[in-house]
Motif scaffolding. Structure first.
Motif, PDB file in Angstrom:
ATOM      1  N   THR B 101       6.632  12.740  95.722  1.00 33.98           N
ATOM      2  CA  THR B 101       7.547  11.726  96.244  1.00 33.98           C
ATOM      3  C   THR B 101       8.611  11.502  95.179  1.00 33.98           C
ATOM      4  N   SER B 102       9.636  10.703  95.515  1.00 36.28           N
ATOM      5  CA  SER B 102      10.677  10.400  94.536  1.00 36.28           C
ATOM      6  C   SER B 102      11.330   9.099  94.986  1.00 36.28           C
ATOM      7  N   ASN B 103      12.482   8.810  94.416  1.00 36.62           N
ATOM      8  CA  ASN B 103      13.158   7.584  94.837  1.00 36.62           C
ATOM      9  C   ASN B 103      14.168   7.845  95.950  1.00 36.62           C
ATOM     10  N   ASP B 104      14.046   9.011  96.571  1.00 37.74           N
ATOM     11  CA  ASP B 104      14.907   9.361  97.691  1.00 37.74           C
ATOM     12  C   ASP B 104      14.190   8.922  98.978  1.00 37.74           C
ATOM     13  N   PRO B 105      14.828   8.078  99.806  1.00 37.05           N
ATOM     14  CA  PRO B 105      14.172   7.566 101.016  1.00 37.05           C
ATOM     15  C   PRO B 105      13.536   8.653 101.878  1.00 37.05           C
ATOM     16  N   GLU B 106      14.107   9.857 101.838  1.00 36.54           N
ATOM     17  CA  GLU B 106      13.518  10.949 102.624  1.00 36.54           C
ATOM     18  C   GLU B 106      12.123  11.304 102.145  1.00 36.54           C
ATOM     19  N   ARG B 107      11.801  10.932 100.899  1.00 41.19           N
ATOM     20  CA  ARG B 107      10.501  11.289 100.331  1.00 41.19           C
ATOM     21  C   ARG B 107       9.480  10.150 100.440  1.00 41.19           C
ATOM     22  N   PHE B 108       9.881   9.019 101.051  1.00 41.70           N
ATOM     23  CA  PHE B 108       8.951   7.894 101.163  1.00 41.70           C
ATOM     24  C   PHE B 108       7.750   8.189 102.067  1.00 41.70           C
ATOM     25  N   PRO B 109       7.925   8.949 103.160  1.00 44.67           N
ATOM     26  CA  PRO B 109       6.773   9.218 104.024  1.00 44.67           C
ATOM     27  C   PRO B 109       5.607   9.858 103.267  1.00 44.67           C
ATOM     28  N   ILE B 110       5.900  10.523 102.159  1.00 38.90           N
ATOM     29  CA  ILE B 110       4.845  11.133 101.348  1.00 38.90           C
ATOM     30  C   ILE B 110       3.868  10.058 100.863  1.00 38.90           C
ATOM     31  N   LEU B 111       4.414   8.872 100.535  1.00 40.56           N
ATOM     32  CA  LEU B 111       3.548   7.786 100.066  1.00 40.56           C
ATOM     33  C   LEU B 111       2.602   7.320 101.170  1.00 40.56           C
ATOM     34  N   GLU B 112       3.107   7.335 102.377  1.00 43.00           N
ATOM     35  CA  GLU B 112       2.255   6.982 103.528  1.00 43.00           C
ATOM     36  C   GLU B 112       1.066   7.919 103.619  1.00 43.00           C
ATOM     37  N   LEU B 113       1.348   9.212 103.414  1.00 35.74           N
ATOM     38  CA  LEU B 113       0.263  10.198 103.452  1.00 35.74           C
ATOM     39  C   LEU B 113      -0.727   9.964 102.321  1.00 35.74           C
ATOM     40  N   ALA B 114      -0.186   9.672 101.141  1.00 30.46           N
ATOM     41  CA  ALA B 114      -1.052   9.461  99.981  1.00 30.46           C
ATOM     42  C   ALA B 114      -1.997   8.283 100.233  1.00 30.46           C
ATOM     43  N   ALA B 115      -1.458   7.223 100.882  1.00 32.38           N
ATOM     44  CA  ALA B 115      -2.285   6.050 101.172  1.00 32.38           C
ATOM     45  C   ALA B 115      -3.323   6.390 102.239  1.00 32.38           C
ATOM     46  N   ALA B 142      11.239   5.197  87.799  1.00 35.60           N
ATOM     47  CA  ALA B 142       9.768   5.139  87.830  1.00 35.60           C
ATOM     48  C   ALA B 142       9.307   3.761  88.313  1.00 35.60           C
ATOM     49  N   ALA B 143       9.963   2.715  87.825  1.00 37.36           N
ATOM     50  CA  ALA B 143       9.584   1.352  88.219  1.00 37.36           C
ATOM     51  C   ALA B 143       9.753   1.175  89.719  1.00 37.36           C
ATOM     52  N   GLU B 144      10.830   1.735  90.270  1.00 40.23           N
ATOM     53  CA  GLU B 144      11.039   1.612  91.717  1.00 40.23           C
ATOM     54  C   GLU B 144       9.974   2.370  92.505  1.00 40.23           C
ATOM     55  N   ILE B 145       9.634   3.564  91.985  1.00 34.35           N
ATOM     56  CA  ILE B 145       8.593   4.355  92.661  1.00 34.35           C
ATOM     57  C   ILE B 145       7.256   3.597  92.627  1.00 34.35           C
ATOM     58  N   MET B 146       6.961   2.973  91.490  1.00 37.82           N
ATOM     59  CA  MET B 146       5.698   2.231  91.349  1.00 37.82           C
ATOM     60  C   MET B 146       5.655   1.043  92.311  1.00 37.82           C
ATOM     61  N   ALA B 147       6.777   0.340  92.408  1.00 41.08           N
ATOM     62  CA  ALA B 147       6.831  -0.811  93.313  1.00 41.08           C
ATOM     63  C   ALA B 147       6.626  -0.344  94.750  1.00 41.08           C
ATOM     64  N   ARG B 148       7.235   0.769  95.076  1.00 44.17           N
ATOM     65  CA  ARG B 148       7.120   1.258  96.448  1.00 44.17           C
ATOM     66  C   ARG B 148       5.699   1.743  96.738  1.00 44.17           C
ATOM     67  N   ALA B 149       5.070   2.364  95.733  1.00 42.32           N
ATOM     68  CA  ALA B 149       3.693   2.833  95.911  1.00 42.32           C
ATOM     69  C   ALA B 149       2.787   1.650  96.252  1.00 42.32           C
ATOM     70  N   MET B 150       2.988   0.543  95.541  1.00 39.31           N
ATOM     71  CA  MET B 150       2.144  -0.634  95.800  1.00 39.31           C
ATOM     72  C   MET B 150       2.387  -1.165  97.200  1.00 39.31           C
TER      73      MET B 150
END
Lengths: 313, 285
Positions: B101-115, B142-150
């Protein structure tokens, strides 16, 4: 408490390079500070501007820069003498553009004749440039380097594809050498290393990081030159301490801004002034970035830059 | 140190051909070799895999895990191919890792899969707007990615922050910035955030004979900075670990018996730290 201006000191120094022979020889480089920072160290030589001529009539140059040479440019010898005697050029750069296979495709023997005749006619140092065709330049520059033996010329340009033959020719005939790479500081360093690994003294190289005109990537050339100079001075990098060349004229006088007619683009202002200013601006920027040697075309642009140098040194 | 074996990549011709022909032989041979060399995860890089990505990823995961008792790193930009891989992944050998994943909105769905699949995920510290300029910008992302992961329900201990290693031949100043970023990332959580790099990219574009030298010593420098894992050549990293004592001695200013080795290490450190300008022949100077 009295104010003391902060001063930078550097660990490195640019090589001092002398070209030509006798009283007409000129020297550039040698400073241990950033361009024109005379208040911080030594700047023994002023930058040198070589006036560009070529082996064939400059039919492809725009009118503005053709005109000052109209009477002489059909003959490289007359042209060279005009630069030395009338324009008081400190050096002349002869570009053998007519040897290019897509141009007149003149032979190495033709080039040798031109070089011999020009050398016989002038006292000031000569820079001898190929047509920027890697293969043909190898043949042409080997021949002319020999013809110019011991005149302490600059031969160029050696590039990744042909540096071995050209450096060997410059070495055998006691010339200096231009090493050109394409706007990449790491490749520029690499080429200098490769050339010095052949036994060519690194103090005899002039680095050409590749020029570009104002509005056409000048900032890239500027940045590469600036970083080369910083590596030379702050990191004492002996492979980056060669004087820098700005081959300004040939890049400036092919952009639209130096040739588009006033009638078509009235808001761009007077064509002649525009072209001259374009060349002077490009050259000035590169001087500030670190160039010690410039190759230029228009006499008025050259005069403007010389005046600027007068004010800065 | 967790090594994610990099060799099963579609960029390699032999691997690409085996993937296309669905020929298990070469894939399994390379997977086993990397396992024996010390890899803890096997990377399966199938590229963008726009057509048939799901099938290909499933086939890769099962092919690898048939012979190797390790989790797989699912390496593609195709989210549905990742999900297909996750569905067949044997978690008995450890939870899978998604790259990335990354801080690119297109990569946010990856976090959904991880969860959803409770797996680990690499957070590449780049945004939509191009490459990060320095360590601070990497830490900000990194901080933004961490916040989004949570926000998505991915525990921070499952995130591996990746500062993005760039080529030393063209982006020399980033080599040291990446080392700084690795240090900064760890400070961003307690317990320290996990980190990962795509190591070999440092020497991409360099002459063949100096690539392992750059890879090894850059790895050791990153390790000293606290790196937890690397996508790398496991064999090369094992070699690096053998040299770690020598390397640390040189770094501490001690003399070592092997003068050639000492020069090689010193010059490489200087180039990585940006004290010497990189050139392909830097070792010869």
């Amino acid at each position: 408490m009295a104010f003391t201006a902060p001063k930078e000191t550097y660990s490195g120094k640019v090589y001092s390079v002398t070209i030509g022979t006798g009283d007409s020889a000129v020297t550039f480089g040698g400073e241990n500070v950033l361009p024109f920072h005379a208040f911080e160290g030594i700047t023994p030589s002023r930058p040198v501007i070589a006036v560009e001529i070529q082996d064939v009539a400059p039919a492809d140059w725009p009118e503005t820069v053709r005109k000052p040479y109209e009477a002489v440019s059909n003959d490289p010898v007359a042209w060279a003498k005009f630069c030395q005697d009338e324009l008081k050029a400190r050096a002349v750069a002869l570009r053998l553009v007519g040897t290019h296979p897509d141009r007149e495709n003149r032979s190495p023997e033709d080039a040798v004749r031109t070089v011999r005749d020009v050398l016989a006619a002038i006292r000031v140092p000569l820079i001898i440039l190929g047509s920027n065709h890697a293969e043909k330049d190898s043949a042409v520059l080997i021949a002319v380097a020999e013809a110019a033996k011991d005149r302490n010329c600059i031969i160029g340009k050696a590039q990744e594809a042909n540096y071995k033959t050209i450096a060997a020719a410059a070495m055998a005939n006691n010339h200096k050498l231009i090493a050109m790479s394409e706007l990449d500081i790491n490749l520029s360093k690499q080429l200098n290393i490769l050339i010095s690994q052949m036994g060519f003294e690194k103090e005899r190289i002039i680095t050409d990081p590749m020029c570009s005109a104002l509005g056409y990537g000048l900032e890239y050339t500027y940045s590469v030159m600036e970083r080369i100079r910083l590596a030379a001075l702050t990191q004492n990098d002996t492979t980056m301490q060669q004087p820098l060349l700005g081959d300004v004229g040939m890049y400036v006088w092919k952009v639209k801004e130096t040739s588009a007619a006033e009638a078509d683009l009235p808001h761009w202002g007077a064509l002649e002034e525009r072209g001259i200013a374009w060349e002077a601006e490009t050259a000035s920027a590169l001087l500030i970035a670190g160039a010690e040697l410039l190759i230029m075309r228009h006499p008025r642009a050259i005069r403007a830059v010389e005046t600027l140098i007068d004010e800065l040194v | 140190m967790l090594i994610i074996g990099e060799k099963l990549s579609i960029i390699a011709k032999r691997v690409r051909e085996a993937m296309m022909k669905k020929d298990k032989g070469p894939i399994q041979e390379i997977a086993v070799r990397q396992w024996k060399e010390g890899s803890g995860i096997i990377d399966a890089n199938i590229g963008p895999a726009e057509d048939g990505g799901e099938e290909l990823m499933k086939w890769m995961v099962t092919t690898i895990q048939e012979v190797v008792p390790l989790p797989v790193c699912l390496d593609t930009t195709n989210a549905s191919a990742i999900e297909a891989g996750l569905q067949v992944h044997n978690n008995e050998w450890g939870s899978p890792l998604i790259n990335s994943t990354s801080n690119d909105p297109e990569r946010f769905p990856i976090l959904e899969l991880a969860a959803k699949y409770k797996c680990r995920v690499i957070g590449l510290t780049v945004g939509k707007g191009g490459l990060p300029a320095d360590a601070e910008e990497r830490a900000g992302i990194a901080a933004e990615i961490m916040a989004r992961a949570m926000e998505y329900g991915v525990p921070l201990e499952d995130i591996y922050l990746d500062p993005l290693v760039l080529q030393i031949a063209t982006s020399q100043d980033h080599a040291a910035k990446v080392i700084d970023a690795i240090k900064m990332f760890q400070e961003m959580n307690d317990p320290a955030m996990k980190t990962v790099v795509g190591l070999s990219n440092i020497s991409n574009g360099c002459p063949r004979h100096i690539r392992p030298i750059l890879n090894k010593y850059y790895f050791l420098m990153l390790m000293n900075a606290g790196l937890t894992s690397a996508i790398a050549d496991a064999h090369e990293m094992a070699e690096a670990l053998k040299e770690k004592q020598l390397f640390d001695d040189v770094l501490a200013g001690k003399q070592i018996d092997d003068a050639e080795k000492m020069k090689e290490i010193k010059k490489t450190i200087e180039v990585i730290m940006g004290n010497t300008l990189y050139a392909h022949s830097y070792l010869e100077m």
